[in-house]
Design a protein around this motif. Structure first.
Motif, PDB file in Angstrom:
ATOM      1  N   ILE A  19       8.313  14.806   9.686  1.00  0.00           N
ATOM      2  CA  ILE A  19       7.300  14.325  10.561  1.00  0.00           C
ATOM      3  C   ILE A  19       5.800  14.654  10.498  1.00  0.00           C
ATOM      4  N   GLU A  20       5.617  15.990  10.661  1.00  0.00           N
ATOM      5  CA  GLU A  20       4.470  16.531  10.919  1.00  0.00           C
ATOM      6  C   GLU A  20       3.662  16.426   9.642  1.00  0.00           C
ATOM      7  N   ARG A  21       4.174  16.003   8.421  1.00  0.00           N
ATOM      8  CA  ARG A  21       3.497  15.859   7.305  1.00  0.00           C
ATOM      9  C   ARG A  21       2.865  14.477   7.324  1.00  0.00           C
ATOM     10  N   ALA A  22       3.920  13.645   7.968  1.00  0.00           N
ATOM     11  CA  ALA A  22       3.678  12.207   7.789  1.00  0.00           C
ATOM     12  C   ALA A  22       2.538  12.037   9.107  1.00  0.00           C
ATOM     13  N   VAL A  23       2.328  12.782   9.942  1.00  0.00           N
ATOM     14  CA  VAL A  23       1.351  12.764  10.997  1.00  0.00           C
ATOM     15  C   VAL A  23      -0.068  13.215  10.137  1.00  0.00           C
ATOM     16  N   ALA A  24       0.095  14.159   9.789  1.00  0.00           N
ATOM     17  CA  ALA A  24      -1.193  15.061   8.898  1.00  0.00           C
ATOM     18  C   ALA A  24      -1.600  13.848   7.936  1.00  0.00           C
ATOM     19  N   ARG A  25      -1.018  13.360   7.304  1.00  0.00           N
ATOM     20  CA  ARG A  25      -1.457  12.467   6.077  1.00  0.00           C
ATOM     21  C   ARG A  25      -2.132  11.197   6.744  1.00  0.00           C
ATOM     22  N   GLY A  26      -1.679  10.870   8.182  1.00  0.00           N
ATOM     23  CA  GLY A  26      -1.899   9.595   8.879  1.00  0.00           C
ATOM     24  C   GLY A  26      -1.077   8.489   8.581  1.00  0.00           C
ATOM     25  N   THR A  27       0.278   8.710   8.225  1.00  0.00           N
ATOM     26  CA  THR A  27       1.050   7.691   7.972  1.00  0.00           C
ATOM     27  C   THR A  27       1.560   7.142   9.293  1.00  0.00           C
ATOM     28  N   PHE A  28       1.880   8.399  10.192  1.00  0.00           N
ATOM     29  CA  PHE A  28       2.376   8.245  11.662  1.00  0.00           C
ATOM     30  C   PHE A  28       1.309   8.703  12.477  1.00  0.00           C
ATOM     31  N   LEU A  29       1.071   7.845  13.539  1.00  0.00           N
ATOM     32  CA  LEU A  29       0.196   8.175  14.859  1.00  0.00           C
ATOM     33  C   LEU A  29       1.101   9.100  16.012  1.00  0.00           C
ATOM     34  N   HIS A  30       1.021   9.832  16.340  1.00  0.00           N
ATOM     35  CA  HIS A  30       1.737  10.746  17.402  1.00  0.00           C
ATOM     36  C   HIS A  30       1.034  10.819  18.727  1.00  0.00           C
ATOM     37  N   ILE A  31       1.973  10.541  19.879  1.00  0.00           N
ATOM     38  CA  ILE A  31       1.424  10.847  20.968  1.00  0.00           C
ATOM     39  C   ILE A  31       2.344  11.396  22.017  1.00  0.00           C
ATOM     40  N   LYS A  32       2.001  12.393  22.838  1.00  0.00           N
ATOM     41  CA  LYS A  32       2.974  13.161  23.597  1.00  0.00           C
ATOM     42  C   LYS A  32       2.647  12.449  25.269  1.00  0.00           C
ATOM     43  N   ILE A  33       3.764  11.937  25.728  1.00  0.00           N
ATOM     44  CA  ILE A  33       3.748  11.504  26.999  1.00  0.00           C
ATOM     45  C   ILE A  33       4.885  11.964  27.984  1.00  0.00           C
ATOM     46  N   LEU A  57       0.877  -1.254  -0.102  1.00  0.00           N
ATOM     47  CA  LEU A  57      -0.105  -0.055  -0.071  1.00  0.00           C
ATOM     48  C   LEU A  57       0.805   1.215   0.179  1.00  0.00           C
ATOM     49  N   PHE A  58       2.164   1.152   0.451  1.00  0.00           N
ATOM     50  CA  PHE A  58       2.951   2.336   0.386  1.00  0.00           C
ATOM     51  C   PHE A  58       3.152   2.800  -0.955  1.00  0.00           C
ATOM     52  N   PHE A  59       3.480   1.570  -1.970  1.00  0.00           N
ATOM     53  CA  PHE A  59       3.493   1.992  -3.272  1.00  0.00           C
ATOM     54  C   PHE A  59       2.295   2.467  -4.045  1.00  0.00           C
ATOM     55  N   SER A  60       1.240   1.685  -3.579  1.00  0.00           N
ATOM     56  CA  SER A  60       0.023   2.392  -4.336  1.00  0.00           C
ATOM     57  C   SER A  60      -0.870   3.516  -3.890  1.00  0.00           C
ATOM     58  N   GLU A  61      -0.513   3.818  -2.844  1.00  0.00           N
ATOM     59  CA  GLU A  61      -1.486   4.771  -2.084  1.00  0.00           C
ATOM     60  C   GLU A  61      -0.562   5.942  -1.318  1.00  0.00           C
ATOM     61  N   LEU A  62       0.362   5.774  -0.677  1.00  0.00           N
ATOM     62  CA  LEU A  62       1.189   6.911  -0.057  1.00  0.00           C
ATOM     63  C   LEU A  62       2.473   7.402  -0.933  1.00  0.00           C
ATOM     64  N   LEU A  63       3.245   6.739  -1.814  1.00  0.00           N
ATOM     65  CA  LEU A  63       3.851   6.996  -2.802  1.00  0.00           C
ATOM     66  C   LEU A  63       3.420   8.145  -3.807  1.00  0.00           C
ATOM     67  N   PRO A  64       2.286   7.686  -4.254  1.00  0.00           N
ATOM     68  CA  PRO A  64       1.777   8.876  -5.259  1.00  0.00           C
ATOM     69  C   PRO A  64       1.400  10.097  -4.660  1.00  0.00           C
TER      70      PRO A  64
END
Length: 122
Positions: free
Chosen positions: A85-99, A20-27
């Motif tokens: 990192i902010e872009r990856a979080v905004a796109r939903g690739t990364f999930l971010h939590i502050k602890i 799915l990285f190649f078919s959805e995220l990379l483009p």
């Protein structure tokens, strides 16, 4: 620019990247820092053991070889890292939590997978 001498002969360790990285995220990724941060996460998380895998902001910042590829100076590479990192979080690739922990405040990043979502919810 230093040229790449090629991959050595013999068995090499591989890093799995979901199709799915190649078919959805990379483009959809239109920023080089976001692409580099995303690929780095696949590689770095694959190096970890255990059921819960995440990256701390310090994991990115402490990899000087990786950071050199994001910018010519420490300041520019750190800015590119945070933007990626902010872009990856905004796109939903990364999930971010502050602890808050015994070590102080930490930013944790999980891949947006079933295991990553479960870890974030836990």
């Amino acid at each position: 620019m230093k040229g790449f001498s090629g991959f050595p002969e013999g068995k090499q360790r591989l890093t799995p990247v979901p199709n799915l990285f190649f078919s959805e995220l990379l483009p959809a990724i239109d920023d080089l820092a976001e692409l580099k941060v995303t690929l780095y996460a696949f590689w770095s998380l694959n190096q970890q053991d255990g059921p819960i895998r995440y990256l701390r902001l310090t994991d990115f910042l402490n990899d000087t070889i990786f950071l050199k590829g994001l910018g010519p100076t420490t300041n520019l590479s750190s800015q590119a890292l945070m933007d990626g990192i902010e872009r990856a979080v905004a796109r939903g690739t990364f999930l971010h939590i502050k602890i808050d922990s015994a070590d102080g405040h930490m930013d944790l990043y999980f891949l947006n997978t079933e295991k990553g979502r479960a870890a974030l919810d836990g």
